[in-house]
Design an enzyme around this catalytic site. Structure first.
Site, short mmCIF file in Angstrom:
data_model
loop_
_atom_site.label_atom_id
_atom_site.label_comp_id
_atom_site.label_asym_id
_atom_site.label_seq_id
_atom_site.Cartn_x
_atom_site.Cartn_y
_atom_site.Cartn_z
N SER A 89 43.59 40.26 38.94
CA SER A 89 42.13 40.38 38.88
C SER A 89 41.62 40.44 37.45
O SER A 89 42.34 40.83 36.53
CB SER A 89 41.66 41.64 39.62
OG SER A 89 41.97 41.53 40.96
N GLN A 90 40.35 40.12 37.34
CA GLN A 90 39.61 40.22 36.07
C GLN A 90 39.77 41.68 35.58
O GLN A 90 39.68 42.61 36.39
CB GLN A 90 38.17 39.94 36.46
CG GLN A 90 37.19 39.73 35.39
CD GLN A 90 35.82 39.42 36.02
OE1 GLN A 90 35.72 39.15 37.22
NE2 GLN A 90 34.80 39.46 35.23
#
Lengths: 240, 795
Positions: A89-90
């Site tokens: 994920s970011q």
């Protein structure tokens, strides 16, 4: 009041100690500046203030959790593919989800979807007891090996169907479902402790992803749609 | 006609058939292995191979024409080998291609471009032979153009037949054999070396045929992800023109979309079904009250009672059919256009899952749902529309998808089929920014108003779960008992009422809280008098769509781009409305490449002889006009013929074979004034714009064979006329400006491809009627061109 302050100070000390222990192996200075910039520009600037979360984000070497070909992009403000259609994920989303479930020493957290192991490492870095399940065997194996090599020996991982949770270690204070399905498995709700929190990013990480928080109170479950995570910072800027 | 001449005709027809059949196969291959958006982009670029061939020919006309005897079979061999080996050449690149990195990583752009260039090879080689023959035989262009068009029409049918019989990856080598046969037809009289090349090519094509490459699926395709699961196995893999079908089983696959978190029962394991690699859902298991779908908002209509007669539109894997059976419906009509899917599920699905396909209470209708609605005369207690949007909301991805079931006309037809107490239900995933639920509500409200309901609020109920929102509209106003039943249903499963005639604001977010109250504020605006104002001011396009522009998921408003950028950031824009942006990107790239290909030959073309712009306008107008006509007519006939694949096959085949006939007829004319035929085409198209809709509506109740026959009758005249101006134009051009013949042909090819790319954007933005009108206008452009004063006597 004095006692409270002392207790708070000792908690912070214990936390720091746990984190130092956890990072005896991994807290290298390699790309430390990148991590610092990531925390400053992508996380702090967007409103994540929890010191435990920020410390964890500063110390866990994200570049070691992405495929080598992606290493140069590891600290950029976006998710990255890790194979098998999965992503890391970011950074902001990892930090945001971590802050919400308030991990720390003594907290027991279940993660569904180990992926690269980065989220598990961040949680472990806060001192929480982490249990992580990955359904795709090659990902589960490589994440387990990576976590071990980087010194996160306290993270318990297994390759299994996340639908059933991890009954032997239930109940959990929090559950992070990083690989969301079109339904919420009943066993996970059962294994969530009273007042526990479950956080689920809904939708593709590359598109519009919203975060859903489930809270269990008095046997009743309530969902809260937190925000469309990809856009939050921009929306705030626009509102300002 | 000499033997060589006959063989050239045969060769031309065969290579034209091979290229068109390959194009059709390629579309499915790339849609299955990647996103269909990129398939569209790649194929469009590859098709520019025709334009590139025109350019090459214009630049090296003399060199090529003098060596034509050797060159033609060699080019065809090249075409055959590159066509047969196209997958082997590109799968390695495509396997490593990461579509999500396209906008951020230049290496992915390079990979995609390399794939497009490799796929361009067979088109360029094949097109070079076509162009070379046209250039050599301009005097008899009518019959050669006939062979070209006839072959293409045949190729269209062959491509679709191939997709129905063989796996898509097996098709390119088969079509390679066709191209090889085209080469063989030109073999008599050629050198030994040429024969050797042909033998070598045959060997290569045979190897590709025997070792048909497995498709490398993108890691993000649903099918690939399912196959990555432990113990996953393919239960069935069936080719079909409407989309290749896979049924995959794995112990961890479960189907329970949108089920309440209050559901404590089992979420049953169920095989999943995929069309072209995209999941269309899981198979429903016999469950009765244990069916977890009872605990989803999809079950809302059943909270109001047991409907006797249920109509399930776009029934797919039959989950809603199973729900209807479980809830005691006496009769269920399940409409599903993908006939091979229903047949496969009826025979190949494991016994515990096949009950909905072999149940005496269920009748499956293999028809497009809209056609069923238009033809069926029965009344139903419940009509279920398919789910709208995607899990987590990725609405913009489907911007170019036609959704004829979600237009005002479709909903009005469905409304008219409801029994006096009947219900119409539709469910949407809740997205953010809110688009799908808003447009859905707006469409429902306006449908009710169109049906003469003065207070739509009294007939609309909606409940919301953590992820889905189900609307139910009722023929008569809801009674107090029914409203109480809806509230009880919502409470039982931790849903919140979103719309009820007597709803209190505090009821809306009891179990499922949203980040803000914008959804409800916007709902209220849609229901209130300020609806038109909302349409104008909202960041996205949310007004209902109609049959002329059935693009329900196209929400992008170009005037709001700046607002979107300021709200979400420029970097994020592609992720909200990717579908439309890819279409624009494709059109932009194609225009640029086409301009280069068109301008390049001007370096070598003799200056001062003739007016180049005349050639550009004439042959460009024909290319654009043909494509726009074809695409607009396909759309018109989809509803009429009941299936997109049949409609495409029939319309394209009639247009190509009709044009072939028209082209052949030009050989018989002593007087040729091409402008007459372009004017006639334009006039006929105008008549179609005005009358076709009425004619098709009036004859819709006819049986399928009659409708197909009428389709041929209606389209044949325009198809024949459309085939005349191109060969006549080439013939005239050849008289005074022979060097420009290949250039003209290249212009026609380039602008056909560019025209097709812009057709999608025009249809989305302005509708298919306008596209047909623009096609008529495009045919008017060549009407203004006179190649020479003597063109009235061009014997």
């Amino acid at each position: 009041m004095q006692i409270r302050r002392k207790s708070a100070c000792s908690s912070v000390l214990v936390l720091c100690l746990v984190q130092l222990l956890c990072f005896g192996v991994v807290a290298s200075s390699e790309r430390g500046e990148d991590r610092e910039a990531m925390v400053r520009e992508q996380i702090l600037a967007r409103g994540v203030k929890d010191p435990t979360t920020l410390t964890a984000m500063r110390t866990v070497p994200r570049h070691l959790f992405v495929p080598e070909s992606m290493s140069q992009h590891a600290y950029q403000d976006r998710p990255l593919p890790i194979g098998h259609g999965q992503t890391i994920s970011q950074p902001f989303i990892v930090a945001f989800m971590t802050e919400i479930i308030k991990p720390g020493p003594g907290r027991k957290i279940l993660e569904i979807g180990t992926g690269s192991g980065y989220q598990a490492a961040i949680l472990a870095a806060t001192g929480a007891q982490v249990y992580s399940i990955e359904i795709i065997p090659p990902l589960a194996d490589s994440a387990a090996l990576r976590l071990k090599q980087l010194g996160f020996t306290d993270v318990k991982t297994k390759s299994a169907d996340g639908y059933y949770g991890w009954q032997e270690h239930a109940p959990f204070d929090a559950i992070i479902v990083t690989a969301a399905a079109e339904f919420i498995p009943p066993p996970l709700i059962e294994q969530l402790a009273e007042s526990g929190l479950m956080i689920i990013p809904v939708g593709s990480p590359f598109f519009v992803q919203t975060l859903m928080l489930l809270q269990k109170r008095d046997g009743k479950t309530i969902s809260t749609n937190l925000m469309p995570v990809r856009f939050v910072p921009f929306k705030r800027v626009a509102e300002e | 006609m000499s033997g060589l001449c006959n063989r050239k005709h045969l060769s031309l027809a065969l290579v034209s058939a091979a290229l068109l059949a390959f194009q059709i196969a390629l579309l499915q291959i790339l849609s299955t292995s990647q996103w269909h958006h990129f398939a569209y982009l790649v194929i469009s670029i590859a098709l520019l191979g025709f334009g590139a061939a025109g350019t090459l020919l214009a630049l090296a006309r003399q060199w090529m024409t003098t060596r034509q005897a050797q060159l033609l079979p060699l080019l065809l061999c090249c075409c055959a080998v590159t066509l047969a080996g196209s997958l082997t050449m590109t799968q390695g690149l495509l396997g490593g291609f990461d579509s999500f990195l396209l906008f951020v990583d230049i290496s992915e752009v390079i990979k995609l471009s390399a794939v497009a260039l490799l796929l361009m090879l067979p088109f360029t080689c094949g097109a070079l032979t076509i162009g070379l023959i046209f250039t050599l035989e301009t005097d008899r262009i009518g019959s050669y153009y006939f062979a070209n068009m006839f072959g293409s029409g045949l190729g269209c049918l062959l491509g679709l037949a191939g997709l129905s019989l063989l796996l898509p990856q097996q098709l390119p080598p088969c079509f390679g054999l066709l191209a090889l046969a085209a080469a063989a037809a030109l073999l008599p009289g050629s050198r030994t070396a040429t024969r050797g090349v042909l033998a070598g090519s045959l060997a290569l094509v045979a190897i590709f045929l025997v070792q048909a490459t497995e498709l490398e699926l993108s890691q993000y395709k649903d099918l690939r992800r399912a196959l990555d699961l432990p113990e996953a196995s393919i239960l069935a893999n069936q080719p079909a023109a409407a989309g290749q079908i896979h049924i995959v089983d794995a112990p961890v696959l479960r189907g329970a979309a949108g089920v309440s978190f209050n559901w404590l029962g089992e979420m049953p394991q169920a095989p999943a079904v995929f069309i072209n690699g995209d999941s269309i859902g899981n198979l429903p298991r016999a469950a009765g009250r244990d069916n977890p779908r009872n605990a989803s908002t999809f079950a809302l209509p059943y909270a109001l009672g047991t409907p006797r007669r249920v109509l399930v539109l776009n029934a797919g894997t039959g989950v809603d059919v199973a729900l209807a059976l479980d809830r005691g419906a006496e009769t269920v009509i399940a409409v599903e256009a993908h006939k091979p899917l229903v047949e496969l599920l009826r025979t190949a699905a494991p016994t515990s899952f096949s009950r909905v396909f072999n149940n005496s209470r269920v009748t499956w209708q293999p028809l497009a749902s809209r056609t069923w609605l238009a033809r069926d005369q029965r009344q139903y207690d419940l009509i279920m529309l398919p789910r709208v949007g995607g899990f987590g909301g990725n609405a913009g991805l489907f911007a170019l998808h036609e959704q004829p079931l979600l237009t005002r006309e479709a909903l009005l037809q469905a409304w008219s089929k409801l029994s006096p107490q009947g219900l119409l239900t539709v469910t949407s995933w809740v997205d953010y920014p809110v688009r799908n639920p808003l447009r859905l509500l707006a469409t429902l409200v306006e449908t009710l108003q169109d049906a003469g309901v003065t207070n739509p609020q009294d007939r609309i109920a909606a409940v919301r779960s953590w992820g889905t929102l189900t609307f139910c509209i009722k023929r008569t106003p809801y009674t107090k008992a029914e409203l109480a039943a809806i509230r009880a249903f919502a409470k039982r499963w931790a849903f919140d009422p979103a719309l009820l005639p007597d709803l209190l604001p505090e009821e809306r977010q009891h179990y499922n809280r949203l980040q803000d109250d914008s959804l409800f504020r916007l709902f209220d605006e849609v229901l209130g008098p300020e609806r038109a104002q909302l349409y104008n001011n909202y960041t996205f396009r949310i007004q209902p769509v109609d049959d002329d522009q059935p693009f329900f998921s196209q929400f992008l408003r170009w005037s709001q781009i700046n607002t979107l950028v300021s709200l979400y950031g420029q970097r994020n824009l592609p992720f909200i409305e990717l579908g439309m942006l890819v279409a624009v990107l494709a059109a932009g790239v194609l225009s640029l490449l086409a301009t280069l290909l068109i301008l390049l030959p001007l370096i070598r073309l003799p200056k001062g002889k003739g007016k180049h712009w005349h050639v550009l306008v004439y042959f460009g107008g024909l290319g654009v006009g043909y494509m726009w006509t074809e695409l607009a007519l396909i759309h018109r006939f989809v509803l009429y013929l009941g299936h997109p694949v049949y409609a495409t096959a029939l319309v394209v085949a009639v247009l190509l074979i009709g044009s072939a006939t028209g082209s052949a007829l030009t050989g018989r004319f002593r007087v040729c004034r091409p402008w007459r035929w372009t004017a006639a085409t334009s006039s006929l198209l105008l008549i179609y714009v005005l009358l076709l809709g009425t004619l098709l509506e009036a004859t819709l109740p006819l049986t399928m064979p009659l409708r197909a026959a009428l389709t041929v009758l209606v389209l044949a005249p325009v198809a024949v006329i459309m085939g005349m101006p191109f060969p006549l134009g080439l013939k005239l051009l050849n008289k005074k400006h022979q060097a420009e013949v290949p250039w003209a042909w290249g212009i026609n090819s380039c602008l056909s491809v560019v025209g097709a790319a812009f057709a999608t954007i025009l249809a989305v933005e302005f509708g298919y009627s306008l596209l047909l009108l623009l096609a008529a206008t495009a045919y008017l452009l060549p009407t203004t061109i006179r190649f020479q004063a003597s063109e009235q006597r061009c014997d």
